[in-house]
Write an enzyme that holds these catalytic residues in place. Sequence first.
Site, PDB file in Angstrom:
ATOM      1  N   ARG A 107       4.774 -17.923 -28.282  1.00 57.77           N
ATOM      2  CA  ARG A 107       5.562 -17.491 -29.592  1.00 57.77           C
ATOM      3  C   ARG A 107       6.487 -18.429 -30.054  1.00 57.77           C
ATOM      4  O   ARG A 107       7.522 -18.815 -29.154  1.00 57.77           O
ATOM      5  CB  ARG A 107       6.189 -16.084 -29.376  1.00 57.77           C
ATOM      6  CG  ARG A 107       7.238 -15.803 -30.386  1.00 57.77           C
ATOM      7  CD  ARG A 107       7.836 -14.231 -30.303  1.00 57.77           C
ATOM      8  NE  ARG A 107       6.880 -13.466 -30.651  1.00 57.77           N
ATOM      9  CZ  ARG A 107       7.002 -12.161 -31.266  1.00 57.77           C
ATOM     10  NH1 ARG A 107       8.134 -11.844 -31.391  1.00 57.77           N
ATOM     11  NH2 ARG A 107       5.884 -11.428 -31.817  1.00 57.77           N
ATOM     12  N   HIS A 134       1.045 -14.655 -38.073  1.00 54.21           N
ATOM     13  CA  HIS A 134       0.904 -13.668 -36.923  1.00 54.21           C
ATOM     14  C   HIS A 134      -0.241 -13.012 -36.800  1.00 54.21           C
ATOM     15  O   HIS A 134      -0.420 -11.812 -37.239  1.00 54.21           O
ATOM     16  CB  HIS A 134       2.289 -12.654 -37.228  1.00 54.21           C
ATOM     17  CG  HIS A 134       2.657 -11.850 -36.069  1.00 54.21           C
ATOM     18  ND1 HIS A 134       2.284 -11.963 -34.809  1.00 54.21           N
ATOM     19  CD2 HIS A 134       3.698 -10.847 -35.891  1.00 54.21           C
ATOM     20  CE1 HIS A 134       2.747 -11.273 -34.000  1.00 54.21           C
ATOM     21  NE2 HIS A 134       3.682 -10.626 -34.660  1.00 54.21           N
ATOM     22  N   GLN A 137      -0.973  -9.683 -34.926  1.00 53.58           N
ATOM     23  CA  GLN A 137      -0.477  -8.637 -35.741  1.00 53.58           C
ATOM     24  C   GLN A 137      -1.283  -8.122 -36.829  1.00 53.58           C
ATOM     25  O   GLN A 137      -1.688  -6.904 -37.047  1.00 53.58           O
ATOM     26  CB  GLN A 137       1.149  -8.853 -36.273  1.00 53.58           C
ATOM     27  CG  GLN A 137       1.687  -7.722 -37.072  1.00 53.58           C
ATOM     28  CD  GLN A 137       2.189  -6.648 -36.267  1.00 53.58           C
ATOM     29  OE1 GLN A 137       2.500  -6.866 -35.208  1.00 53.58           O
ATOM     30  NE2 GLN A 137       1.336  -5.402 -36.652  1.00 53.58           N
ATOM     31  N   ASP A 229       7.908  -5.390 -44.004  1.00 57.60           N
ATOM     32  CA  ASP A 229       8.352  -6.222 -43.193  1.00 57.60           C
ATOM     33  C   ASP A 229       9.888  -6.599 -43.008  1.00 57.60           C
ATOM     34  O   ASP A 229      10.306  -6.425 -44.365  1.00 57.60           O
ATOM     35  CB  ASP A 229       7.555  -7.353 -42.543  1.00 57.60           C
ATOM     36  CG  ASP A 229       7.908  -8.050 -41.338  1.00 57.60           C
ATOM     37  OD1 ASP A 229       8.606  -7.622 -40.504  1.00 57.60           O
ATOM     38  OD2 ASP A 229       7.683  -9.458 -41.282  1.00 57.60           O
ATOM     39  N   CYS A 268       5.266  -3.877 -39.328  1.00 54.81           N
ATOM     40  CA  CYS A 268       4.805  -4.271 -37.845  1.00 54.81           C
ATOM     41  C   CYS A 268       5.877  -4.241 -36.804  1.00 54.81           C
ATOM     42  O   CYS A 268       5.840  -4.194 -35.629  1.00 54.81           O
ATOM     43  CB  CYS A 268       4.674  -5.870 -37.919  1.00 54.81           C
ATOM     44  SG  CYS A 268       6.137  -6.751 -38.693  1.00 54.81           S
ATOM     45  N   ARG A 296      -1.867  -2.574 -30.844  1.00 62.19           N
ATOM     46  CA  ARG A 296      -1.637  -4.100 -30.510  1.00 62.19           C
ATOM     47  C   ARG A 296      -2.278  -4.498 -29.299  1.00 62.19           C
ATOM     48  O   ARG A 296      -2.801  -5.385 -28.845  1.00 62.19           O
ATOM     49  CB  ARG A 296      -0.258  -4.436 -30.619  1.00 62.19           C
ATOM     50  CG  ARG A 296       0.527  -4.522 -31.911  1.00 62.19           C
ATOM     51  CD  ARG A 296       0.049  -5.555 -32.594  1.00 62.19           C
ATOM     52  NE  ARG A 296       0.204  -6.973 -31.964  1.00 62.19           N
ATOM     53  CZ  ARG A 296       1.338  -7.715 -31.805  1.00 62.19           C
ATOM     54  NH1 ARG A 296       2.281  -7.381 -32.489  1.00 62.19           N
ATOM     55  NH2 ARG A 296       1.392  -8.598 -31.252  1.00 62.19           N
TER      56      ARG A 296
HETATM   57  N1  NVA Z   1       8.645 -11.548 -39.756  1.00 60.86           N
HETATM   58  C1  NVA Z   1       9.044 -11.194 -38.718  1.00 60.86           C
HETATM   59  C2  NVA Z   1       8.123 -10.452 -37.815  1.00 60.86           C
HETATM   60  C3  NVA Z   1       8.725  -9.939 -36.389  1.00 60.86           C
HETATM   61  C4  NVA Z   1       7.419  -9.455 -35.607  1.00 60.86           C
HETATM   62  C5  NVA Z   1      10.054 -12.190 -38.256  1.00 60.86           C
HETATM   63  O1  NVA Z   1       9.084 -13.345 -38.067  1.00 60.86           O
HETATM   64  O2  NVA Z   1      10.989 -12.006 -37.303  1.00 60.86           O
HETATM   65  N1   CP Z   2       5.614  -6.869 -34.145  1.00 60.36           N
HETATM   66  C1   CP Z   2       5.824  -7.792 -33.465  1.00 60.36           C
HETATM   67  O1   CP Z   2       5.102  -8.753 -33.081  1.00 60.36           O
HETATM   68  O2   CP Z   2       6.798  -7.325 -32.562  1.00 60.36           O
HETATM   69  P1   CP Z   2       7.675  -8.045 -31.467  1.00 60.36           P
HETATM   70  O3   CP Z   2       8.476  -8.949 -32.232  1.00 60.36           O
HETATM   71  O4   CP Z   2       8.427  -6.952 -30.654  1.00 60.36           O
HETATM   72  O5   CP Z   2       6.727  -8.490 -30.451  1.00 60.36           O
END
Ligand code: NVA
Ligand code: CP
Length: 309
Positions: A107, A134, A137, A229, A268, A296
């Site tokens: 990540r 992502h 997701q 989101d 998400c 997931r």
């Molecule tokens: N768009 C959000 C998704 C989190 C799972 C982010 O990147 O923070």
């Molecule tokens: N939706 C998602 O990726 O959640 P987290 O940031 O908690 O992993």
Amino acid sequence: MEIVRMLKGRDFLTLLDFTPQEFKYLVERSYQHKHGLVAGKPLEGKSVAGIFEKPSTRTRVSMTVATYQLGGNFMELPTSSLQVSRGETLKDTALVLSRFVDAIAARVKSHSTLEELAKWATVPVINMLSDKFHPLQALADVFTIRERFGERKVKVAFVGDGSANTCHSLMVASALYGYDFVVVAPEEYWPDKEVLEKANEIAQETNTIIELISDPREGVKDADVIYTDTWLSMGVSDVDKRLEVFPPYQVNGELLSHAPEHAVVMHCQPWFIGQEITADVAYGPKSIAFDQAENRLYTAKAVLESIIP
Ligand code: NVA
Ligand code: CP
């Protein structure tokens, strides 16, 4: 059988690298994992390195549990605890980890970090979220939509920040799976042009439509799925501007009154209640966000099992 062979050893950085047939296979395989139709422990004796530059709840736990249930071991490696924090290169990190583990999941803040890891790793690299995509997701999202709507063609409306990871991946996933997609966002937050162009190429192949609309009511009027989101993805800097332009895109009872009665709401998570979604909608009868979160796990299993040789 051919698809199973084709997926082994592949990176999972963006869904743009997969064909509609391969993506459909991963959705179908997720169903099999959910319904106990996969026997054995395909990852027995195998390990996955999980690098985290950013926080995570769902991705981190679903990947850990998925690897464990498949017989393997998932190692959480926050970057602050790795030698990259002292200047070791991504190249050396990838080369060394590849000598120990069977896949590297990461990540990251910048998608280019994943590309650099993938360039040097000799094991598959999995995107657990970048600024741009992502894909884990989006696979769970399409699986959840398929679970709810069956085989019929669906129209997905993504309402809010169309320029971020979640929208990009869901747009590509929808095109791959045969769903129409509408981005409902202020123009300055429409998707990245290159991603849109590539998603449109897939949409042509699968006979689906991608639209961009800035009027929220118009955008949801014939949607089966209303997806949102956070407006403030991890790492964004223009917070004040976002809090100024996004409020008309809040998914609330008023907006839903312009959508078809049967429409479902997805997110998400994590969500910011009172910003992009209201509590009555997030926890209300139209929301399938917790099914989406649960899924997931099965989609993580499908990906890990399919790509790790
Ligand atoms: N768009 C959000 C998704 C989190 C799972 C982010 O990147 O923070
Ligand atoms: N939706 C998602 O990726 O959640 P987290 O940031 O908690 O992993």
